[in-house]
Structures are given as structure tokens and as C-alpha cells.
Design a protein around this motif. Structure first.
Motif, short mmCIF file in Angstrom:
data_model
loop_
_atom_site.label_atom_id
_atom_site.label_comp_id
_atom_site.label_asym_id
_atom_site.label_seq_id
_atom_site.Cartn_x
_atom_site.Cartn_y
_atom_site.Cartn_z
N VAL A 241 0.84 -1.21 0.00
CA VAL A 241 0.00 0.00 0.00
C VAL A 241 0.87 1.25 0.00
O VAL A 241 0.64 2.20 -0.76
N GLU A 242 1.89 1.26 0.85
CA GLU A 242 2.82 2.40 0.92
C GLU A 242 3.51 2.61 -0.43
O GLU A 242 3.65 3.75 -0.90
N LEU A 243 3.90 1.53 -1.07
CA LEU A 243 4.61 1.60 -2.34
C LEU A 243 3.75 2.28 -3.41
O LEU A 243 4.20 3.19 -4.12
N PHE A 244 2.49 1.87 -3.52
CA PHE A 244 1.64 2.43 -4.58
C PHE A 244 1.07 3.79 -4.19
O PHE A 244 0.72 4.58 -5.08
N ASP A 245 0.98 4.10 -2.91
CA ASP A 245 0.61 5.46 -2.50
C ASP A 245 1.67 6.46 -2.96
O ASP A 245 1.35 7.56 -3.43
N ARG A 246 2.93 6.05 -2.83
CA ARG A 246 4.02 6.94 -3.21
C ARG A 246 4.30 6.93 -4.70
O ARG A 246 4.79 7.92 -5.26
N HIS A 247 4.02 5.80 -5.35
CA HIS A 247 4.34 5.66 -6.77
C HIS A 247 3.15 5.04 -7.51
O HIS A 247 3.19 3.87 -7.90
N PRO A 248 2.08 5.79 -7.69
CA PRO A 248 0.88 5.24 -8.32
C PRO A 248 1.10 4.79 -9.76
O PRO A 248 0.32 3.98 -10.28
N ALA A 267 -2.21 -8.62 -1.69
CA ALA A 267 -2.24 -7.17 -1.47
C ALA A 267 -2.55 -6.42 -2.76
O ALA A 267 -3.32 -5.45 -2.75
N LEU A 268 -1.99 -6.86 -3.86
CA LEU A 268 -2.27 -6.22 -5.15
C LEU A 268 -3.74 -6.37 -5.51
O LEU A 268 -4.40 -5.42 -5.96
N ALA A 269 -4.27 -7.58 -5.28
CA ALA A 269 -5.70 -7.80 -5.56
C ALA A 269 -6.56 -6.91 -4.69
O ALA A 269 -7.59 -6.38 -5.15
N GLY A 270 -6.16 -6.73 -3.43
CA GLY A 270 -6.91 -5.87 -2.53
C GLY A 270 -6.92 -4.41 -2.97
O GLY A 270 -7.86 -3.67 -2.66
N LEU A 271 -5.89 -4.02 -3.71
CA LEU A 271 -5.81 -2.65 -4.24
C LEU A 271 -6.47 -2.53 -5.62
O LEU A 271 -6.45 -1.46 -6.21
N GLY A 272 -7.02 -3.64 -6.10
CA GLY A 272 -7.65 -3.63 -7.41
C GLY A 272 -6.66 -3.62 -8.56
O GLY A 272 -7.02 -3.27 -9.69
N ARG A 273 -5.44 -4.03 -8.30
CA ARG A 273 -4.41 -4.08 -9.34
C ARG A 273 -4.21 -5.53 -9.79
O ARG A 273 -3.81 -6.38 -9.00
N ARG A 274 -4.47 -5.76 -11.06
CA ARG A 274 -4.42 -7.11 -11.61
C ARG A 274 -3.02 -7.41 -12.16
O ARG A 274 -2.36 -6.54 -12.73
#
Length: 357
Positions: A241-248, A267-274
Motif C-alpha cells: 500500500v505504501e509503495l503504490f501510495d508513493r508511486h501510483p 495485497a495487489l488484488a486488494g488494491l484492485g491491481r491485476r
């Protein structure tokens, strides 16, 4: 059975063999050790008595005769952050290979540093030593040089002078992962590496992989973020989560932590990233693990069986006073599967020099 051939109850001894064959005990010893020429007729008579009586020379007698224990030590400290299933693959490979050379393996798992190594290697308990979990500035290395006991490191310290080392070329492995992602068009990637404790100890494989990732990213105009990754699901999710918050705009992941791969995917699935539609993922992990993941993972395997086999072979050559190379690095092999693809959006605008956090 004649008096000459009679054996007292219990296991037959070398004296029983000598009486049965009609020779001196020393003659039986010479036949067993090969230390002195014995006539073919006498040798065959002794061997026939050994077979008939079922005599098995004990390890202590063999060691005294040959000045060898036929035992090698595998020093494998079970420290924090170490992936036990992975290192046990190495241990299994070492044991299997050692048996082919008629050697047993003493597994040393306590983290005693140089003192533990001295305790094992200084006496006549083992013929040679294999050392794992090697750090760049490993405090055990000076002692290995001092003891003069034949040794091989499964891992590569910063200074390899006077040593024998074998490992995967982890620096090149990091490069290969980034080169694959860059070739697909990804312009911002991240390395989720080993647990922090592994980096803090200065463990060679983790630092070399990270250096390879950074170097290849700079060469290909890719921005790279590197960070350690723990193994439990809560910490992994927090890190992702921290990684994609900083680098979307991040579109490529390299994961060098087999125990965390499943948690990263969740975690990726939880963020909706396939995977691989939104994020491409490359793992440094065994092929079997990569094949059974969903989706199947593009991966660079750590060839534990081959490394263990080569480590034992190098040690046996040293025990035979044969020359061996200072460093043997296995070339990494990347297998492309279902977890990597070109990025869906154009990320060319994110190009630039590699950055490391």
C-alpha cells in the motif's frame, strides 16, 4: 564352523577377520586402508572373510587408518529473516551429494559466529567445511583462512582472496529481472527484497540483487525503488500500500522473498491491481513455486540443487589437494510465464535516472 572361523556372539571384530583369514590384524588393516601393498591372494582371502563374517569397520577405526573422518560440516545458522524451506533445499542437496562421495554431513545451525566455526573445524571432527548465509564482510572468513581447513562458501563475501566460493550470480539476476521488464516497456519498477534483518546483516545475495536492479534500471532509463519486505501478510500489505501510495504509476515488481509472494499477490488484488494487466511481477523463487502460483510467475530460480552439488564437488577436490577456482558463479535463467506483459498505459513520461529509496 572350524575354530578358525568361529566368531563370538555380537558384531565381528577386526581380530575375528584376521583369525578367519589366517593373517595378522595389521594385514587386515592394510587391506582396509590401502596404506600398504598386499598380495592379491592375501587381499582376496581377507575380503572373503570380511564378506562371510559381515564385518563393518567402525568410523573411528576408518578415521585412524585414513586420517579422515569422512564427515563434512555444513554451517547453516538459522537467523532471523532466513527462509528455512529455501535453505533446506541447499542442505538436502549437500547431504545427497556428499553421500555420493561417501561422506556424511554434520549440520550446524546455531549462530555462534567464529567461535562455533572454530569448535567444529579446529579438531578432527570433520574433514572440511561448507559455510552458508555468507555476509559481505563475514566475521567467519578470517578464521577460515587461519584454520587452513578445506572449506567452500555457498555465497560470496566482498573479499574472496584465498577462499573458494560458489553461488548464483545474484547481481546478474537483479539485472535480468529489470531488463525483462524494461524490454516490455515498463518505466517505473520496484524491488521488494528480503526482510530488513537480512540487509542489516550485510548478507551478500540480497545486497547483490539490489545492486543489479539499480544498475540495470539506470542503464535502461527506468526509475527503480528498492525496499525490504517482511514475510507476514500484515507487513506485506502495509508495504505494498505504501509503495503504490508513493508511486501510483508503478507498473513492474521484482520480488526476492519467496515467503512473501502470495501475500504480495493478495495485497495487489486488494488494491484492485491485476497481474499482469496493471502490474507485471517477476519473482526470484523456485520454478515449482512459480509454476503453481496464480497467475504463473515469470521467475529467476535459485538453483539450490546445482549450487549444493557444486559446493560438495569443490570441497572434495580441495580434500584431494586439487586446484579449484576462487569463485564459481552460476548464470541466472529467467523463464517468462503469465505474470509479465507490456504496460497498458504509456509510461514513457516516467523515464529518468534510477532512484533508490
Amino acid at each position: 564352523m572350524s575354530r578358525r572361523g568361529r566368531v563370538a556372539s555380537g558384531q565381528p571384530t577386526i581380530a575375528d577377520v584376521a583369525r578367519h583369514a589366517g593373517v595378522a590384524v595389521s594385514t587386515v588393516s592394510y587391506v582396509l586402508s590401502g596404506k600398504r601393498a598386499i598380495s592379491e591372494l592375501t587381499r582376496n582371502r581377507v575380503l572373503a572373510s570380511i564378506r562371510l563374517l559381515g564385518y563393518h569397520p567402525n568410523a573411528g577405526a576408518r578415521a585412524l587408518a585414513s586420517r579422515r573422518s569422512n564427515v563434512i560440516a555444513l554451517v547453516l545458522p538459522l537467523r532471523s529473516g532466513i527462509q528455512v524451506p529455501v535453505v533446506m533445499q541447499f542442505a538436502t542437496a549437500v547431504v545427497t551429494s556428499a553421500r555420493r562421495h561417501d561422506h556424511d554431513v554434520l549440520l550446524v545451525t546455531s549462530d555462534e559466529g567464529p567461535e562455533g566455526l572454530r569448535r567444529v573445524a579446529a579438531g578432527a571432527l570433520v574433514d572440511g567445511v561448507l559455510v552458508m548465509d555468507v555476509e559481505l564482510h563475514d566475521v567467519r572468513v578470517p578464521l577460515l583462512r587461519e584454520l587452513g581447513r578445506p572449506s567452500v562458501l555457498i555465497g560470496v563475501p566482498a573479499d574472496t582472496a584465498g577462499l573458494s566460493c560458489v553461488d548464483l550470480d545474484f547481481h546478474r539476476a537483479g539485472q535480468v529481472c529489470v531488463e525483462h521488464l524494461a524490454g516490455l516497456g515498463h518505466r517505473r519498477v520496484a524491488l521488494l527484497g528480503a526482510p530488513a534483518a537480512v540487509y542489516d546483516r550485510g548478507t551478500g545475495f540480497a545486497h547483490r540483487t539490489r545492486a543489479g536492479v539499480v544498475e540495470a534500471a539506470a542503464r535502461h532509463g527506468v526509475e527503480a525503488v528498492t525496499m525490504p519486505c517482511e514475510e507476514n501478510a500484515t507487513d506485506v500489505r502495509r508495504r505494498v500500500v505504501e509503495l503504490f501510495d508513493r508511486h501510483p504509476d508503478l507498473s513492474g515488481l521484482v520480488v526476492q522473498n519467496e515467503a512473501a509472494v502470495g501475500a504480495v499477490q493478495a495485497a495487489l488484488a486488494g488494491l484492485g491491481r491485476r497481474v499482469p494487466h496493471d502490474v507485471s511481477m517477476v519473482a526470484v523463487c523456485p520454478d515449482q513455486f512459480a509454476e503453481h502460483a496464480g497467475p504463473r510467475l515469470t521467475s529467476v530460480p535459485v538453483p539450490a540443487e546445482e549450487i549444493g552439488r557444486q559446493a560438495v564437488a569443490l570441497l572434495m577436490r580441495k580434500l584431494a589437494d586439487e586446484p579449484v577456482p576462487e569463485t564459481t558463479l552460476l548464470e541466472p535463467r529467467l523463464t517468462v510465464r503469465d505474470s509479465t506483459a507490456p504496460p497498458v498505459v504509456d509510461t514513457a513520461s516516467y523515464g529518468g535516472p534510477a532512484s533508490v529509496r
